[in-house]
Enzyme design. Structure first.
Site, short mmCIF file in Angstrom:
data_model
loop_
_atom_site.label_atom_id
_atom_site.label_comp_id
_atom_site.label_asym_id
_atom_site.label_seq_id
_atom_site.Cartn_x
_atom_site.Cartn_y
_atom_site.Cartn_z
N GLU A 89 30.76 12.11 54.40
CA GLU A 89 32.03 11.32 54.52
C GLU A 89 32.40 10.59 56.09
OE1 GLU A 89 34.28 9.55 52.78
OE2 GLU A 89 32.77 9.61 51.07
N HIS A 140 26.82 5.37 53.28
CA HIS A 140 26.48 6.36 52.32
C HIS A 140 24.76 6.18 51.87
CE1 HIS A 140 30.12 8.54 51.56
NE2 HIS A 140 30.59 7.54 51.28
N ASP A 197 35.24 23.16 44.51
CA ASP A 197 33.98 22.31 44.44
C ASP A 197 33.89 21.39 43.26
OD1 ASP A 197 31.78 20.85 44.87
OD2 ASP A 197 30.39 22.70 44.95
N TYR A 212 26.82 16.16 48.57
CA TYR A 212 28.05 15.70 48.58
C TYR A 212 29.03 16.64 48.16
CZ TYR A 212 31.46 11.62 48.57
OH TYR A 212 32.59 10.85 48.76
N HIS A 228 36.81 14.31 51.52
CA HIS A 228 37.66 13.38 52.31
C HIS A 228 38.59 13.74 53.28
CE1 HIS A 228 35.82 10.61 48.91
NE2 HIS A 228 35.90 9.99 49.89
N HIS A 283 31.32 1.66 55.52
CA HIS A 283 31.54 3.09 55.12
C HIS A 283 30.58 3.00 53.93
CE1 HIS A 283 33.61 6.83 53.95
NE2 HIS A 283 33.41 6.20 52.82
N GLU A 284 30.80 2.26 52.71
CA GLU A 284 30.11 2.40 51.60
C GLU A 284 28.45 2.09 51.97
OE1 GLU A 284 31.50 3.81 49.09
OE2 GLU A 284 33.29 3.55 49.90
#
Lengths: 401, 100
Positions: free
Chosen positions: A187, A167, A259, A178, A269, A163-164
């Site tokens: 995400e 990015h 935001d 983002y 998320h 996942h990381e």
């Protein structure tokens, strides 16, 4: 080889020594640079040189130990590509996770590391005390050990590592901003490719995969399946401590949040659950390995997206890419069409009724391409052949009368 | 003096959003602890304000609000932007909370 703060060995010579065929020379040069860079606190310089210890590029890995500090420059070396295994389990897990992710992108998408140009992969473990998180700082990965009460070591889930690093892939392709929908897509891309790294590593089909993100990072006493479920957004956990998983799986339930930090930058998320579910539905409709057709469609769509891409545009792009890759009205394209429709997003230019009829037709015919689709067609041909054989027997019997 | 702090974002952003902020009143501290907290707050106070995490993804953000004598100061930093002074204050608060 010794070197003090003002290193007596010129940098170009050190670089040459780092490429030496003699591993002892390489290691000595590396030690020199490590000492120098640690004194200077220049982690960028250090990571760069560590990676070049054997050869440039190729996604070479280096892991550092933060020793429970929040200062990355003061982290100490734990493991590199040419060195032995570390005695530290977290360092080895991070190292292996980086490798699995790098190998996945190379084998599946022929992508050379995160940036497509062999970017070196650097990770930091044991960040801070009781740190319940893992993050991508724009250049490298950072893992916490968890507080031991709710969360355990974040290197424990390969999908979290995938996942990381995803990015980083997004940063180097679409650069999705983002916040709000582009952030939720950002995400979601990380969840999609993080889950695919795990599925690919375990050789799991879409039906066999758990579609969970971070199932290993909770302590045994926590009643939760994972951080997120792509198969069932909103159902990853439901307990007194965390409450119920609020992720939506349909545009009808899109969550509007401020935001800013407190609003998770517009719920990035939270709303990632919607495109996550679309990918899951596509994968199970297509069948087989999700990193093949569905993964390729999503990857090509990510590359064709831009910083401000919203859900609708991304859905349209996946539909177009499915046609480019597998043909108009292919099972893959119909699976994409039906998946987005099921999460409340109609592909632009296709009337809802038409989309529904086409997706239903796809479902009736097995709704899949690949192995399952061929199996369905094969079964239908077998049934027709049996009917023809039966009819032929009947005709023969009638003729003989 | 009252200090309120919370953590946001990160991999567990959804879970974290439902957790209440933590609060510490210096009246409940020993004199030594109160002096130390004063020192840590003073070290970060000139940098009050907000810094967004930039290119960092899944980094956690932290907000520390200090209320003292009718004045309120809020600092927001992320894992990617916090200064050593901010990290020291946050670490001290978390250590104190963990001992409770």
């Amino acid at each position: 080889m010794t070197c003090h703060f003002n290193c007596i060995i010129p940098p170009h010579l050190l670089e040459k020594l780092l490429r030496s065929d003699d591993s002892e020379v390489r290691q000595a040069a590396l030690d020199t640079l490590m000492t120098t860079s640690r004194l200077r606190g220049e982690r960028g310089v250090r990571a760069s040189f560590v990676g070049s210890a054997a050869a440039p590029g190729g996604g070479r890995r280096t892991v550092f130990d933060c020793k429970h500090s929040t200062s990355l420059p003061s982290a100490v070396f734990a493991r590199s590509e040419d060195g032995p295994e570390s005695v530290d389990v977290s360092a080895n897990r991070a190292f292996d996770g980086l490798g699995a992710t790098r190998d996945f992108y190379k084998a599946v998408f022929n992508r050379d590391s995160i940036d497509g140009r062999g970017m070196r992969l650097t990770a930091f473990v044991h960040y801070d005390k009781r740190y319940n998180n893992a993050f991508w700082d724009g250049h490298q990965m950072v893992f916490g050990d968890g507080d031991g009460k709710m969360f355990s070591d974040f290197t424990g889930s390969v999908d979290v590592i995938g996942h990381e690093l995803a990015h980083g892939v997004t940063e180097n392709t679409a650069g999705l901003e983002y916040h709000n929908q582009s952030g939720a897509l950002n995400e979601s891309m990380s969840d999609v490719f993080g889950s695919l790294v795990k599925q690919w590593s375990l050789k799991q089909s879409a039906d066999e995969a758990d579609w969970l993100i971070g199932p290993e990072i909770f302590t045994p006493g926590i009643d939760a399946d994972a951080l997120r479920s792509m198969k069932a957004p909103g159902h990853a956990y439901d307990n007194d401590l965390f409450g119920k998983d609020p992720q939506p799986d349909n545009m009808e339930n899109y969550i509007k949040l401020p935001d800013n930090e407190m609003g998770d930058f517009g719920g990035v998320h939270f709303n990632s659950g919607i495109p996550n579910k679309a990918f899951y539905l596509t994968a199970v409709r297509v069948g087989g390995f999700a990193w093949e057709a569905p993964g390729l469609i999503w990857y090509e769509s990510l590359k064709a997206s831009h910083a401000e891409t919203q859900f609708q545009e991304f859905a349209n792009t996946t539909y177009r890419k499915a046609a480019e890759l597998f043909g108009d009205d292919s099972a893959e394209q119909l699976a994409v069409l039906a998946a987005w429709q099921d999460v409340g997003i109609q592909i632009s230019g296709i009337l809802a009724g038409v989309a529904r009829a086409r997706s239903l037709a796809a479902d009736r015919s097995g709704g899949t391409g690949g192995e399952n689709g061929l199996a369905t067609v094969s079964q239908q041909i077998g049934a027709l052949a049996a009917q023809v054989t039966g009819l032929a027997k009947d005709v023969t019997a009638l003729k003989s009368k | 003096m009252k200090v309120t702090w919370g953590a946001y974002g990160g991999q567990a952003a959804v879970i974290r959003l439902g957790l209440p902020p933590k609060v510490l009143d210096t009246d409940a501290l020993s004199e030594t602890e109160a002096v130390e907290l004063d020192r840590l707050v003073a070290a970060v106070a000139p940098a009050a304000g907000e810094e967004r995490p930039g290119r960092a993804r899944d980094a956690m953000s932290y907000t520390i609000t200090v209320e003292d004598g009718g004045r309120s100061t809020t600092l927001t930093r992320s894992d990617a932007t916090m200064s050593p002074a901010f990290a020291a204050l946050l670490g001290w608060l978390e250590e104190h909370f963990a001992r409770q």
